[in-house]
Design an enzyme around this catalytic site. Structure first.
Site, mmCIF file in Angstrom:
data_model
loop_
_atom_site.group_PDB
_atom_site.id
_atom_site.type_symbol
_atom_site.label_atom_id
_atom_site.label_comp_id
_atom_site.label_asym_id
_atom_site.label_seq_id
_atom_site.Cartn_x
_atom_site.Cartn_y
_atom_site.Cartn_z
ATOM 1 N N CYS A 104 0.828 -1.222 0.000
ATOM 2 C CA CYS A 104 0.000 0.000 0.000
ATOM 3 C C CYS A 104 0.851 1.256 0.000
ATOM 4 C CB CYS A 104 -0.952 -0.013 1.182
ATOM 5 S SG CYS A 104 -2.106 -1.394 1.081
ATOM 6 N N HIS A 365 -9.422 3.702 -1.178
ATOM 7 C CA HIS A 365 -8.056 3.183 -1.098
ATOM 8 C C HIS A 365 -7.727 2.288 -2.297
ATOM 9 C CE1 HIS A 365 -4.307 1.798 0.431
ATOM 10 N NE2 HIS A 365 -4.729 0.856 1.251
HETATM 11 N N1 CAA Z 1 -24.287 -9.404 8.267
HETATM 12 C C1 CAA Z 1 -23.329 -10.330 8.545
HETATM 13 N N2 CAA Z 1 -22.233 -10.500 7.788
HETATM 14 C C2 CAA Z 1 -22.116 -9.747 6.708
HETATM 15 C C3 CAA Z 1 -23.082 -8.803 6.316
HETATM 16 C C4 CAA Z 1 -24.226 -8.650 7.165
HETATM 17 N N3 CAA Z 1 -25.189 -7.749 6.898
HETATM 18 N N4 CAA Z 1 -22.680 -8.213 5.197
HETATM 19 C C5 CAA Z 1 -21.510 -8.756 4.879
HETATM 20 N N5 CAA Z 1 -21.160 -9.675 5.802
HETATM 21 C C6 CAA Z 1 -19.933 -10.480 5.866
HETATM 22 C C7 CAA Z 1 -19.961 -11.674 4.974
HETATM 23 O O1 CAA Z 1 -19.174 -12.700 5.569
HETATM 24 C C8 CAA Z 1 -19.244 -11.191 3.735
HETATM 25 O O2 CAA Z 1 -18.488 -12.109 3.049
HETATM 26 P P1 CAA Z 1 -19.182 -13.138 1.996
HETATM 27 O O3 CAA Z 1 -20.186 -12.340 1.213
HETATM 28 O O4 CAA Z 1 -18.031 -13.611 1.146
HETATM 29 O O5 CAA Z 1 -19.756 -14.199 2.857
HETATM 30 C C9 CAA Z 1 -18.241 -10.217 4.292
HETATM 31 O O6 CAA Z 1 -18.862 -9.638 5.432
HETATM 32 C C10 CAA Z 1 -17.883 -9.119 3.303
HETATM 33 O O7 CAA Z 1 -19.090 -8.649 2.779
HETATM 34 P P2 CAA Z 1 -19.158 -7.964 1.323
HETATM 35 O O8 CAA Z 1 -18.321 -8.718 0.361
HETATM 36 O O9 CAA Z 1 -20.570 -7.685 0.985
HETATM 37 O O10 CAA Z 1 -18.457 -6.617 1.718
HETATM 38 P P3 CAA Z 1 -18.120 -5.356 0.889
HETATM 39 O O11 CAA Z 1 -17.917 -5.700 -0.537
HETATM 40 O O12 CAA Z 1 -19.089 -4.280 1.219
HETATM 41 O O13 CAA Z 1 -16.714 -5.016 1.556
HETATM 42 C C11 CAA Z 1 -15.221 -4.933 3.399
HETATM 43 C C12 CAA Z 1 -16.631 -4.617 2.891
HETATM 44 C C13 CAA Z 1 -15.036 -6.423 3.516
HETATM 45 C C14 CAA Z 1 -15.075 -4.284 4.751
HETATM 46 C C15 CAA Z 1 -14.209 -4.357 2.369
HETATM 47 O O14 CAA Z 1 -14.467 -2.976 2.180
HETATM 48 C C16 CAA Z 1 -12.758 -4.559 2.813
HETATM 49 O O15 CAA Z 1 -12.226 -5.650 2.732
HETATM 50 N N6 CAA Z 1 -12.111 -3.465 3.235
HETATM 51 C C17 CAA Z 1 -10.681 -3.514 3.639
HETATM 52 C C18 CAA Z 1 -9.778 -3.468 2.423
HETATM 53 C C19 CAA Z 1 -8.348 -3.704 2.834
HETATM 54 O O16 CAA Z 1 -8.057 -4.554 3.638
HETATM 55 N N7 CAA Z 1 -7.436 -2.930 2.222
HETATM 56 C C20 CAA Z 1 -6.017 -2.995 2.577
HETATM 57 C C21 CAA Z 1 -5.793 -2.220 3.815
HETATM 58 S S1 CAA Z 1 -4.270 -2.608 4.570
HETATM 59 C C22 CAA Z 1 -3.143 -1.479 3.976
HETATM 60 O O17 CAA Z 1 -3.517 -0.401 3.565
HETATM 61 C C23 CAA Z 1 -1.716 -1.884 3.937
HETATM 62 C C24 CAA Z 1 -1.307 -2.849 2.858
HETATM 63 O O18 CAA Z 1 -0.117 -2.837 2.446
HETATM 64 C C25 CAA Z 1 -2.264 -3.839 2.313
#
Ligand code: CAA
Length: 419
Positions: A104, A365
């Site tokens: 990142c 990001h």
């Molecule tokens: N209730 C319960 N569980 C739920 C839910 C609900 N209403 N909605 C979603 N979930 C759960 C489910 O398990 C779901 O996974 P599956 O669909 O595969 O079962 C999981 O949450 C994710 O849901 P979505 O795929 O619908 O989520 P999204 O597409 O809206 O993404 C997020 C949300 C997972 C938080 C995503 O934004 C994310 O991963 N963010 C972090 C990104 C990241 O890690 N970037 C790197 C940062 S680290 C850095 O910067 C340094 C480096 O060098 C990498």
């Protein structure tokens, strides 16, 4: 060290888009099947063309270029991005272009390469960053992003490796300093609030209030499987899985004159610090020691201290990271980042505005673009170009802190406004 001065003439970001952005096409969007989201190539070309337009720099004058990108091979089946940068504008063909990868911090280190190039004798250097991550599900993307951790050792912490690594930090930080969920939730409220004022932000249309950000609920679940860390990370604590591109131009004194510009058109990059910790070890979970080390180097190079800084862009990959960052940069004592936030000091009108365009949580990001975007944000604030999120008085001194992995690679850069 070379005495050649380095100036940032400005740059441009594309809109950062992904799930939650009104223009992002996915299966429930009314435009689904009618149009596609922009590709990696399109984001890159848009940012590069816009950077030349904004700065007025003739692309033919570019001596060389650097592009930050983390894992286009995985998300887009595309490597060799130096050549993609050369293809992003007809006038760049044939010029030396290099891709830089540091997870990142790829964008921040592309900027470091450009600063070194100016100091070594180049006069006009292009810096770009790009990432497109929405080609796969968030769960599959988490596996790709986990390559920024020590994959062999850390991948199994959770399907969502990075959210879990920072859930681990949140737990350690809250336990050590007695910080409440609300104290950390305020970082999300500020991020979304600032993004709501920023037309390019991923979360420009999504509201976040303190009650939602401070307690898990149906619409803001804790989503990790790791039982120990699950309670410490909600959706609202995470940076976005965004697509986007950023590009800027740095110049020497001669490059500044060749572009027909004066000091008043530029900001000066007065120093940077780049520190790297071992990928194979985890440090103190309650502090970002690599960031602290990079900040010390940047401050020494620029001849400033933390007290001089009037605006900052910090790597809030998760809400807790913003608090850890402002502590590592010396704006608050250890454990006191939440108090700084609670007092309003980090707001747009505060004494040390942080992540005024929404940061990684609100602006988004697109990993390789983030470090480049941070520099553009400081330039915008210093030159009064930040529109609806402009700080009231143009800041004189600013910093950016761009982090790769879990505080493994950090680039801190210091900037000074010129009049
Ligand atoms: N209730 C319960 N569980 C739920 C839910 C609900 N209403 N909605 C979603 N979930 C759960 C489910 O398990 C779901 O996974 P599956 O669909 O595969 O079962 C999981 O949450 C994710 O849901 P979505 O795929 O619908 O989520 P999204 O597409 O809206 O993404 C997020 C949300 C997972 C938080 C995503 O934004 C994310 O991963 N963010 C972090 C990104 C990241 O890690 N970037 C790197 C940062 S680290 C850095 O910067 C340094 C480096 O060098 C990498």
């Amino acid at each position: 060290m070379s005495s050649r001065r380095v100036f940032l003439l400005g740059g441009a970001n594309t809109a950062f888009i992904g799930k939650g952005h009104p223009d992002f096409v996915w299966k429930n969007h009314p435009d689904f099947g009618k149009r596609e989201n922009p590709t990696l190539e399109e984001h890159l070309a848009s940012a590069v063309h816009a950077a030349f337009e904004v700065t007025g720099v003739d692309p033919a004058r570019v001596d060389k270029g650097y592009i930050g990108n983390f894992v286009a091979e995985l998300f887009c089946q595309q490597g060799h991005l130096g050549a993609a940068l050369a293809g992003s504008h007809p006038a760049l063909a044939g010029k030396p272009m290099t891709r830089v990868e540091a997870a990142c911090a790829s964008g921040g280190l592309a900027l470091a390469c450009a600063i070194d190039a100016i100091r070594a004798g180049s006069d006009t250097v292009l810096v770009a960053g790009v990432e497109v991550q929405t080609t796969v599900s968030a769960r599959d993307g988490a596996d790709y992003l986990a390559r920024a951790s020590h994959y062999r050792r850390q991948r199994s912490i959770d399907d969502f490796t990075f959210p879990a690594l920072f859930g681990r930090r949140t737990k350690a930080y809250r336990e050590r300093y007695g910080v409440s969920e609300e104290d950390i939730g305020r970082a999300a409220v500020k991020a979304y609030g600032n993004a709501n004022k920023n037309p390019l932000a991923h979360m420009k249309a999504k509201k976040m209030d303190l009650a939602t950000a401070s307690a898990a609920g149906d619409k803001n679940p804790c989503f990790l499987n790791n039982a120990e860390y699950a309670p410490y990370i909600k959706m609202s604590d995470c940076s976005q899985v965004s697509d986007g591109g950023s590009a800027l131009v740095v110049v020497s004194e001669a490059g500044l004159r060749a572009a027909g510009k004066t000091y008043a058109d530029a900001i000066e990059i007065t120093g940077y610090g780049h520190s790297t910790a071992s990928l194979y070890e985890d440090g103190d979970l309650t502090q970002l020691w690599t960031t602290r080390s990079a900040a010390e180097k940047a401050y020494a190079a620029a001849g400033i201290s933390a007290r001089d800084v009037q605006v900052a862009e910090v790597h809030d990959c998760f809400t807790v990271t913003e608090l850890l960052m402002v502590e590592a940069l010396g704006f608050a004592d250890a454990g006191q980042g939440g108090a700084l936030l609670r007092d309003g000091a980090m707001d747009i009108g505060g004494s040390i505005p942080v992540n005024t365009g929404g940061g990684l949580v609100g602006f988004g990001h697109p990993v390789g673009a983030t470090g480049v975007k941070q520099a553009i944000e400081i330039w915008k604030q210093m030159k009064g170009r930040a529109g609806g999120y402009q700080v009231p008085s143009a800041p004189k001194v600013g910093v950016t802190a761009n982090m790769g992995g879990d505080d493994r690679t950090v680039m801190v850069t210091a900037y000074q406004n010129l009049e």
